[in-house]
Scaffold this motif. Structure first.
Motif, PDB file in Angstrom:
ATOM      1  N   VAL A 113       0.836  -1.212   0.000  1.00  0.00           N
ATOM      2  CA  VAL A 113       0.000   0.000   0.000  1.00  0.00           C
ATOM      3  C   VAL A 113       0.868   1.258   0.000  1.00  0.00           C
ATOM      4  O   VAL A 113       1.837   1.360   0.730  1.00  0.00           O
ATOM      5  N   GLY A 114       0.479   2.177  -0.890  1.00  0.00           N
ATOM      6  CA  GLY A 114       1.134   3.484  -0.978  1.00  0.00           C
ATOM      7  C   GLY A 114       0.080   4.561  -1.162  1.00  0.00           C
ATOM      8  O   GLY A 114      -1.099   4.359  -0.854  1.00  0.00           O
ATOM      9  N   ASP A 115       0.486   5.711  -1.691  1.00  0.00           N
ATOM     10  CA  ASP A 115      -0.445   6.832  -1.859  1.00  0.00           C
ATOM     11  C   ASP A 115      -1.659   6.443  -2.699  1.00  0.00           C
ATOM     12  O   ASP A 115      -2.806   6.759  -2.353  1.00  0.00           O
ATOM     13  N   GLN A 116      -1.410   5.802  -3.835  1.00  0.00           N
ATOM     14  CA  GLN A 116      -2.505   5.452  -4.739  1.00  0.00           C
ATOM     15  C   GLN A 116      -3.513   4.536  -4.046  1.00  0.00           C
ATOM     16  O   GLN A 116      -4.732   4.708  -4.173  1.00  0.00           O
ATOM     17  N   GLU A 117      -3.014   3.537  -3.290  1.00  0.00           N
ATOM     18  CA  GLU A 117      -3.897   2.596  -2.608  1.00  0.00           C
ATOM     19  C   GLU A 117      -4.683   3.277  -1.481  1.00  0.00           C
ATOM     20  O   GLU A 117      -5.875   2.985  -1.271  1.00  0.00           O
ATOM     21  N   VAL A 118      -4.008   4.186  -0.761  1.00  0.00           N
ATOM     22  CA  VAL A 118      -4.701   4.906   0.303  1.00  0.00           C
ATOM     23  C   VAL A 118      -5.852   5.733  -0.277  1.00  0.00           C
ATOM     24  O   VAL A 118      -6.979   5.731   0.245  1.00  0.00           O
ATOM     25  N   ASN A 119      -5.580   6.421  -1.382  1.00  0.00           N
ATOM     26  CA  ASN A 119      -6.570   7.320  -1.976  1.00  0.00           C
ATOM     27  C   ASN A 119      -7.749   6.560  -2.594  1.00  0.00           C
ATOM     28  O   ASN A 119      -8.883   7.042  -2.571  1.00  0.00           O
ATOM     29  N   SER A 120      -7.487   5.358  -3.141  1.00  0.00           N
ATOM     30  CA  SER A 120      -8.552   4.614  -3.822  1.00  0.00           C
ATOM     31  C   SER A 120      -9.101   3.463  -2.992  1.00  0.00           C
ATOM     32  O   SER A 120      -9.963   2.719  -3.450  1.00  0.00           O
ATOM     33  N   ARG A 121      -8.608   3.341  -1.778  1.00  0.00           N
ATOM     34  CA  ARG A 121      -8.979   2.226  -0.887  1.00  0.00           C
ATOM     35  C   ARG A 121      -8.827   0.884  -1.607  1.00  0.00           C
ATOM     36  O   ARG A 121      -9.760   0.086  -1.743  1.00  0.00           O
ATOM     37  N   THR A 122      -7.622   0.639  -2.080  1.00  0.00           N
ATOM     38  CA  THR A 122      -7.276  -0.618  -2.766  1.00  0.00           C
ATOM     39  C   THR A 122      -5.963  -1.144  -2.202  1.00  0.00           C
ATOM     40  O   THR A 122      -5.395  -0.565  -1.267  1.00  0.00           O
ATOM     41  N   ILE A 123      -5.505  -2.243  -2.779  1.00  0.00           N
ATOM     42  CA  ILE A 123      -4.179  -2.778  -2.472  1.00  0.00           C
ATOM     43  C   ILE A 123      -3.499  -3.173  -3.775  1.00  0.00           C
ATOM     44  O   ILE A 123      -4.167  -3.450  -4.780  1.00  0.00           O
ATOM     45  N   ALA A 124      -2.189  -3.182  -3.764  1.00  0.00           N
ATOM     46  CA  ALA A 124      -1.411  -3.772  -4.852  1.00  0.00           C
ATOM     47  C   ALA A 124      -1.052  -5.187  -4.386  1.00  0.00           C
ATOM     48  O   ALA A 124      -0.277  -5.363  -3.444  1.00  0.00           O
ATOM     49  N   LEU A 125      -1.647  -6.165  -5.012  1.00  0.00           N
ATOM     50  CA  LEU A 125      -1.565  -7.548  -4.528  1.00  0.00           C
ATOM     51  C   LEU A 125      -0.403  -8.291  -5.177  1.00  0.00           C
ATOM     52  O   LEU A 125      -0.257  -8.296  -6.403  1.00  0.00           O
ATOM     53  N   ARG A 126       0.414  -8.911  -4.354  1.00  0.00           N
ATOM     54  CA  ARG A 126       1.458  -9.838  -4.807  1.00  0.00           C
ATOM     55  C   ARG A 126       1.146 -11.197  -4.212  1.00  0.00           C
ATOM     56  O   ARG A 126       1.063 -11.337  -2.993  1.00  0.00           O
ATOM     57  N   ARG A 127       0.993 -12.199  -5.065  1.00  0.00           N
ATOM     58  CA  ARG A 127       0.733 -13.556  -4.580  1.00  0.00           C
ATOM     59  C   ARG A 127       2.045 -14.312  -4.419  1.00  0.00           C
ATOM     60  O   ARG A 127       3.062 -13.977  -5.031  1.00  0.00           O
ATOM     61  N   ARG A 128       1.980 -15.365  -3.612  1.00  0.00           N
ATOM     62  CA  ARG A 128       3.177 -16.168  -3.344  1.00  0.00           C
ATOM     63  C   ARG A 128       3.759 -16.776  -4.615  1.00  0.00           C
ATOM     64  O   ARG A 128       4.975 -16.994  -4.718  1.00  0.00           O
ATOM     65  N   ASP A 129       2.905 -17.055  -5.611  1.00  0.00           N
ATOM     66  CA  ASP A 129       3.381 -17.678  -6.847  1.00  0.00           C
ATOM     67  C   ASP A 129       4.044 -16.694  -7.796  1.00  0.00           C
ATOM     68  O   ASP A 129       4.476 -17.059  -8.894  1.00  0.00           O
ATOM     69  N   GLY A 130       4.140 -15.422  -7.378  1.00  0.00           N
ATOM     70  CA  GLY A 130       4.815 -14.409  -8.201  1.00  0.00           C
ATOM     71  C   GLY A 130       3.881 -13.535  -9.006  1.00  0.00           C
ATOM     72  O   GLY A 130       4.308 -12.521  -9.579  1.00  0.00           O
ATOM     73  N   SER A 131       2.606 -13.916  -9.102  1.00  0.00           N
ATOM     74  CA  SER A 131       1.667 -13.106  -9.873  1.00  0.00           C
ATOM     75  C   SER A 131       1.315 -11.829  -9.117  1.00  0.00           C
ATOM     76  O   SER A 131       1.357 -11.790  -7.885  1.00  0.00           O
TER      77      SER A 131
END
Length: 603
Positions: A560-578
């Motif tokens: 989570v960074g500025d963009q995620e805070v502002n849009s109430r989202t997350i940047a998702l990283r999965r264990r498989d690398g996706s």
């Protein structure tokens, strides 16, 4: 795997190749050490071994020389020639080999085979010769060493082994080898072993912060760290759900008891060597319990029972203690303190088949959930020579209950193999062997029939005719112990647990300190939704935090960074690398909850 497949291995080309290589190895060792004493050298699942009494400890350089000499022998194109001999002639041939003489004497008496197992009848004594080497052996072997591929075998290791597995006997050096039909098969096997090293549950358990051992606590007594505690709680929750659906009732019993209980059950004469020594207080001897069944028998006997009450199914995750020999302790696979997924089913003979197969069906449901595709159900039976010593002395009931188990398995269409002389002291049992994702074999669980002990505790029920009758008891532990199950799952998944079983399911990673508050909010929301989430608010940079989460094999990383805070989202990283950007928080929470609810194997 069915019984015929098991039998075919002993008649297969690969079995003969491995057996022949054990003789060839013995020849090479005796050429290197003419004063050596040699014992037995059988094929095993993935290769062969031979036990030797040698004048010094073998080195890696010795193995290289032995392997080189073996290839020279294979290239000699020697025939394997079998000859039946009398006991006296065999003794003359092996006059300077004391271990062989012991085997010959046993064979002559018709008592035990070369592995110390009871014989049903007096066997032929035979020898096999190739070139100038002779060995006491019943075979089978290849016809000629030219049938062995010289590039498809390898000597693997040396280990200590007591003669006939008895620590009172001399300790020998056991050389292990592996052998295959082709060089490609050998290479695939060696690659599997390398993968197995990476998956070693002892290493993963330490790296993933699952469990530790401590010298001040004692060998074989694991300490479960918080992450390991989560896995245990999830397994127990799973078992409780399954067992509640199947009509089990949960009970709890103490960790120790008076000696009288184990004398009455009959366990002391058979298990005393595996039990911790007694403690004496006020003239009464107490033992910590090595099993739960006598306690459950007492609970069954606490009130009168009718046929209308049966079956009675009592379940417990009971902690047991067994004093396993120091040399047999192995990570979580062989411990001295264990929590058993234990239960005892009390039923009439008419109910037996249905109850026994219901337990087998429970095993299969667990196998499907954990992705266990290869398994063997092994019917372990008694041997009449052990009656009154190793087994309860009632041949009629042994034969009757063994046939009941066979019929149940056949009627249920469940493939099984048989193993003589491996039953519990009170009845036959089904032992379950499973294979992990990379093909490693594990002994997991057991499903046992008890025709003897309920009578010792005067357990009865009133049947339809108003008469007292003794129930049968089925002992079962489909999830084995927490210790062995977690050890297996660590290796099976290589630490990449499915989401529902992962100690930590989501790691929330703020890009800078200014995003910490949003990370805390997400942590609280996810925890409120039943998700095991942690916000990493430490001083490390983002990349170091991501690396830390990857090392712990956490399924999801929410950056989570500025963009995620502002849009109430997350940047998702999965264990498989996706990766996936702009993931709405609520949508992610619902997806993870669904993975947990269904115990899905998918990310």
């Amino acid at each position: 795997m069915d019984q015929n497949n098991q039998e075919r291995y002993e008649d297969s080309e690969l079995y003969r190749i491995r057996h022949s290589l054990s003789h060839i190895m013995a020849q090479a060792v005796l050429e290197m050490f003419p004063e050596a004493k040699y014992t037995i050298g059988p094929p095993v699942e993935n290769g062969f071994y031979y036990d030797f009494d040698l004048p010094r400890t073998l080195t890696p350089e010795d193995l290289e020389k032995i392997e080189k000499r073996m290839r020279q022998i294979v290239a000699g194109k020697y025939d394997f020639v079998r000859k039946v001999v009398s006991a006296d002639e065999a003794r003359r041939i092996f006059a300077n080999q004391p271990y062989k003489l012991e085997l010959i004497n046993d064979l002559e008496r018709g008592e035990t085979d070369e592995h110390g197992q009871p014989l049903d009848e007096k066997p032929e004594i035979s020898i096999y010769t190739h070139g100038n080497f002779v060995d006491l052996c019943r075979g089978p072997h290849v016809q000629n060493t030219s049938q062995i591929n010289p590039s498809a075998f390898k000597l693997m290791s040396v280990a200590g082994a007591y003669w006939r597995g008895d620590e009172k006997n001399p300790q020998l050096q056991r050389i292990y080898g592996t052998a295959w039909r082709t060089k490609e098969e050998l290479e695939r096997y060696l690659q599997m072993l390398e993968e197995a090293k990476k998956r070693d549950h002892r290493k993963l358990g330490r790296d993933l912060e699952i469990f530790i051992f401590d010298d001040e606590v004692g060998p074989g007594l694991p300490l479960w760290l918080p992450r390991g505690g989560v896995i245990i709680e999830e397994l127990e929750k799973l078992a409780k759900e399954m067992e509640e659906q199947a009509g089990y009732q949960r009970v709890r019993t103490p960790h120790l008891t008076k000696e009288d209980l184990f004398l009455r059950s009959g366990h002391l004469p058979y298990y005393a060597e595996s039990m911790y020594p007694p403690m004496e207080l006020e003239g009464v001897r107490y033992y910590v319990k090595p099993m739960n069944c006598p306690f459950h028998h007492k609970i069954y006997a606490a009130k009168p029972r009718s046929y209308r009450d049966l079956p009675v199914r009592l379940a417990e995750y009971g902690t047991c203690y067994r004093y396993e020999k120091s040399g047999e302790l192995f990570g979580l696979m062989r411990v001295r303190s264990m929590q058993m997924n234990d239960a005892h089913i009390y039923c009439s003979e008419e109910q037996f088949e249905q109850e026994f197969l219901a337990v087998v069906e429970l095993y299969l449901r667990y196998f499907a959930l954990f992705g266990i595709e290869k398994y063997v159900m092994r019917l372990s039976t008694h041997h009449k020579r052990g009656l009154g010593k190793k087994y309860v002395d009632n041949e009629r009931l042994w034969l009757k209950t063994e046939e009941m188990v066979r019929n149940a398995m056949r009627h249920g269409g469940v493939p099984f193999v048989e193993a003589a002389d491996e039953a519990a002291f009170y009845g036959p049992k089904i032992d379950v062997q499973i294979w992990s994702a990379i093909g490693r074999e594990f002994t997991l669980a057991t499903n046992q029939v008890d025709f003897a002990v309920p009578e010792r505790f005067n357990l009865t029920f009133v049947n339809r005719h108003g008469e007292e009758e003794t129930p049968l008891c089925i002992h079962r532990a489909p999830l084995s112990t927490h210790e062995r199950m977690v050890g297996f799952l660590l290796e099976h998944y290589a630490g990449n647990f499915p989401v529902w079983l992962s100690p930590e399911q989501v790691r929330i990673i703020p890009i800078t300190d200014s995003h910490n508050e949003y990370a805390r909010q997400l942590e609280q929301e996810m925890r409120a939704a039943g998700i095991r989430a942690e916000a990493d608010l430490g001083q490390d940079r983002m990349n170091a935090k991501i690396r830390s989460a990857q090392l712990l094999k956490i399924p999801y990383m929410a950056v989570v960074g500025d963009q995620e805070v502002n849009s109430r989202t997350i940047a998702l990283r999965r264990r498989d690398g996706s990766r996936q950007n702009d993931v709405p928080v609520q949508a992610f929470i619902e997806q993870v909850k669904e993975r947990i609810r269904t115990r899905s194997a998918e990310l």
